[in-house]
Motif scaffolding. Sequence first.
Motif, PDB file in Angstrom:
ATOM      1  N   ALA A 124       0.944  -1.228  -0.053  1.00  0.00           N
ATOM      2  CA  ALA A 124       0.143   0.080  -0.119  1.00  0.00           C
ATOM      3  C   ALA A 124       0.718   1.225   0.104  1.00  0.00           C
ATOM      4  O   ALA A 124       0.599   2.312  -0.621  1.00  0.00           O
ATOM      5  N   ARG A 125       2.040   1.173   0.695  1.00  0.00           N
ATOM      6  CA  ARG A 125       2.834   2.342   0.933  1.00  0.00           C
ATOM      7  C   ARG A 125       3.537   2.679  -0.484  1.00  0.00           C
ATOM      8  O   ARG A 125       3.515   3.775  -1.010  1.00  0.00           O
ATOM      9  N   LYS A 126       3.653   1.770  -1.521  1.00  0.00           N
ATOM     10  CA  LYS A 126       4.110   2.023  -2.922  1.00  0.00           C
ATOM     11  C   LYS A 126       3.225   2.483  -3.771  1.00  0.00           C
ATOM     12  O   LYS A 126       3.235   3.314  -4.501  1.00  0.00           O
ATOM     13  N   LYS A 127       1.906   1.868  -3.466  1.00  0.00           N
ATOM     14  CA  LYS A 127       0.776   2.196  -4.432  1.00  0.00           C
ATOM     15  C   LYS A 127       0.288   3.690  -4.357  1.00  0.00           C
ATOM     16  O   LYS A 127      -0.370   3.946  -5.399  1.00  0.00           O
ATOM     17  N   MET A 128      -0.111   3.941  -3.134  1.00  0.00           N
ATOM     18  CA  MET A 128      -0.751   5.018  -2.787  1.00  0.00           C
ATOM     19  C   MET A 128      -0.108   6.299  -2.954  1.00  0.00           C
ATOM     20  O   MET A 128       1.135   6.390  -2.969  1.00  0.00           O
ATOM     21  N   ASN A 129      -0.880   7.310  -3.028  1.00  0.00           N
ATOM     22  CA  ASN A 129      -0.311   8.761  -2.989  1.00  0.00           C
ATOM     23  C   ASN A 129       0.436   8.929  -2.128  1.00  0.00           C
ATOM     24  O   ASN A 129       0.139   8.752  -0.797  1.00  0.00           O
ATOM     25  N   PRO A 130       1.693   9.255  -2.155  1.00  0.00           N
ATOM     26  CA  PRO A 130       2.548   9.555  -1.124  1.00  0.00           C
ATOM     27  C   PRO A 130       2.314  10.234   0.216  1.00  0.00           C
ATOM     28  O   PRO A 130       2.594   9.918   1.199  1.00  0.00           O
ATOM     29  N   ALA A 131       1.395  11.310  -0.292  1.00  0.00           N
ATOM     30  CA  ALA A 131       0.822  12.283   0.796  1.00  0.00           C
ATOM     31  C   ALA A 131       0.033  11.542   1.724  1.00  0.00           C
ATOM     32  O   ALA A 131      -0.317  11.826   2.982  1.00  0.00           O
ATOM     33  N   GLN A 132      -0.542  10.550   1.385  1.00  0.00           N
ATOM     34  CA  GLN A 132      -1.432   9.731   2.110  1.00  0.00           C
ATOM     35  C   GLN A 132      -0.841   8.496   3.136  1.00  0.00           C
ATOM     36  O   GLN A 132      -1.726   7.984   3.808  1.00  0.00           O
ATOM     37  N   THR A 133       0.200   8.320   2.949  1.00  0.00           N
ATOM     38  CA  THR A 133       1.077   7.134   3.541  1.00  0.00           C
ATOM     39  C   THR A 133       0.921   7.635   5.169  1.00  0.00           C
ATOM     40  O   THR A 133       1.164   6.518   5.708  1.00  0.00           O
ATOM     41  N   THR A 134       0.828   8.618   5.497  1.00  0.00           N
ATOM     42  CA  THR A 134       0.698   9.048   6.750  1.00  0.00           C
ATOM     43  C   THR A 134      -0.357   8.206   7.525  1.00  0.00           C
ATOM     44  O   THR A 134      -0.474   7.774   8.626  1.00  0.00           O
ATOM     45  N   PHE A 135      -1.446   8.028   6.645  1.00  0.00           N
ATOM     46  CA  PHE A 135      -2.746   7.251   7.177  1.00  0.00           C
ATOM     47  C   PHE A 135      -2.323   6.114   7.758  1.00  0.00           C
ATOM     48  O   PHE A 135      -2.784   5.277   8.574  1.00  0.00           O
ATOM     49  N   LEU A 136      -1.282   5.415   6.884  1.00  0.00           N
ATOM     50  CA  LEU A 136      -0.857   3.936   7.307  1.00  0.00           C
ATOM     51  C   LEU A 136      -0.341   4.003   8.745  1.00  0.00           C
ATOM     52  O   LEU A 136      -0.409   2.866   9.447  1.00  0.00           O
ATOM     53  N   ASP A 137       0.675   4.741   8.778  1.00  0.00           N
ATOM     54  CA  ASP A 137       1.240   5.007   9.973  1.00  0.00           C
ATOM     55  C   ASP A 137       0.275   5.034  11.236  1.00  0.00           C
ATOM     56  O   ASP A 137       0.353   4.516  12.111  1.00  0.00           O
ATOM     57  N   ARG A 138      -0.840   5.917  10.894  1.00  0.00           N
ATOM     58  CA  ARG A 138      -1.542   6.258  11.976  1.00  0.00           C
ATOM     59  C   ARG A 138      -2.530   4.868  12.160  1.00  0.00           C
ATOM     60  O   ARG A 138      -2.907   4.572  13.338  1.00  0.00           O
ATOM     61  N   LEU A 139      -2.909   4.164  11.183  1.00  0.00           N
ATOM     62  CA  LEU A 139      -3.751   2.893  11.252  1.00  0.00           C
ATOM     63  C   LEU A 139      -2.737   1.905  12.130  1.00  0.00           C
ATOM     64  O   LEU A 139      -3.395   1.463  13.156  1.00  0.00           O
ATOM     65  N   VAL A 140      -1.452   1.785  11.943  1.00  0.00           N
ATOM     66  CA  VAL A 140      -0.868   0.738  12.577  1.00  0.00           C
ATOM     67  C   VAL A 140      -1.003   1.076  13.953  1.00  0.00           C
ATOM     68  O   VAL A 140      -0.789   0.250  14.780  1.00  0.00           O
ATOM     69  N   GLU A 141      -0.329   2.476  14.246  1.00  0.00           N
ATOM     70  CA  GLU A 141      -0.467   2.867  15.762  1.00  0.00           C
ATOM     71  C   GLU A 141      -1.684   2.739  16.375  1.00  0.00           C
ATOM     72  O   GLU A 141      -1.699   2.491  17.535  1.00  0.00           O
ATOM     73  N   LEU A 142      -3.030   3.072  15.701  1.00  0.00           N
ATOM     74  CA  LEU A 142      -4.150   2.851  16.420  1.00  0.00           C
ATOM     75  C   LEU A 142      -4.392   1.355  16.676  1.00  0.00           C
ATOM     76  O   LEU A 142      -5.071   1.179  17.816  1.00  0.00           O
ATOM     77  N   LEU A 143      -3.988   0.497  15.768  1.00  0.00           N
ATOM     78  CA  LEU A 143      -4.360  -0.909  16.130  1.00  0.00           C
ATOM     79  C   LEU A 143      -2.998  -1.750  17.026  1.00  0.00           C
ATOM     80  O   LEU A 143      -3.216  -2.719  17.242  1.00  0.00           O
ATOM     81  N   GLY A 144      -2.167  -0.830  17.387  1.00  0.00           N
ATOM     82  CA  GLY A 144      -1.289  -1.160  18.188  1.00  0.00           C
ATOM     83  C   GLY A 144      -0.155  -2.258  17.964  1.00  0.00           C
ATOM     84  O   GLY A 144       0.393  -2.899  18.388  1.00  0.00           O
ATOM     85  N   GLY A 145       0.143  -1.730  16.362  1.00  0.00           N
ATOM     86  CA  GLY A 145       1.188  -2.480  15.737  1.00  0.00           C
ATOM     87  C   GLY A 145       2.399  -1.870  15.549  1.00  0.00           C
ATOM     88  O   GLY A 145       3.627  -1.958  15.239  1.00  0.00           O
TER      89      GLY A 145
END
Length: 145
Positions: A124-145
Amino acid sequence: MYNDFGNELKVFLVHPGGPFFTNKDEGYWSVPKGIAEVGEDFLLAAKREFLEETSLVADGEYFSLGSVQQNKNKIVHAWALRSNLENPIKIESNRFDFEYPFKSGKFINIPEVDKGEFFNIETARKKMNPAQTTFLDRLVELLGG
């Protein structure tokens, strides 16, 4: 949306439709998004846009992932929602008329989104708009990973 089947976190992204995006992949996928109507709650706008772009109803408990700023000062707000869907995902997007070729006076009818798919975080980090990859970091943090 995200799922975690097989103990691997995956996120749902969409690819824009139309002739300009046919052969574009990395950096072009996105969270489903759109523009809120004047006075519209951002979460309600997100649910409406998700339905319009995918034809999928996303019910459940939403968790805010905040917002990011993309090119041209575009602000994108995102939410996480656990899903029980898996690939392949069949979507039907809203369509619109688009002048093509530009200034030709000819119009084609294209989908706003041509496909949607779950990707693991690394892909997903490679596929998505680079400005949106912050959402991935926030999701991982939210889920405790």
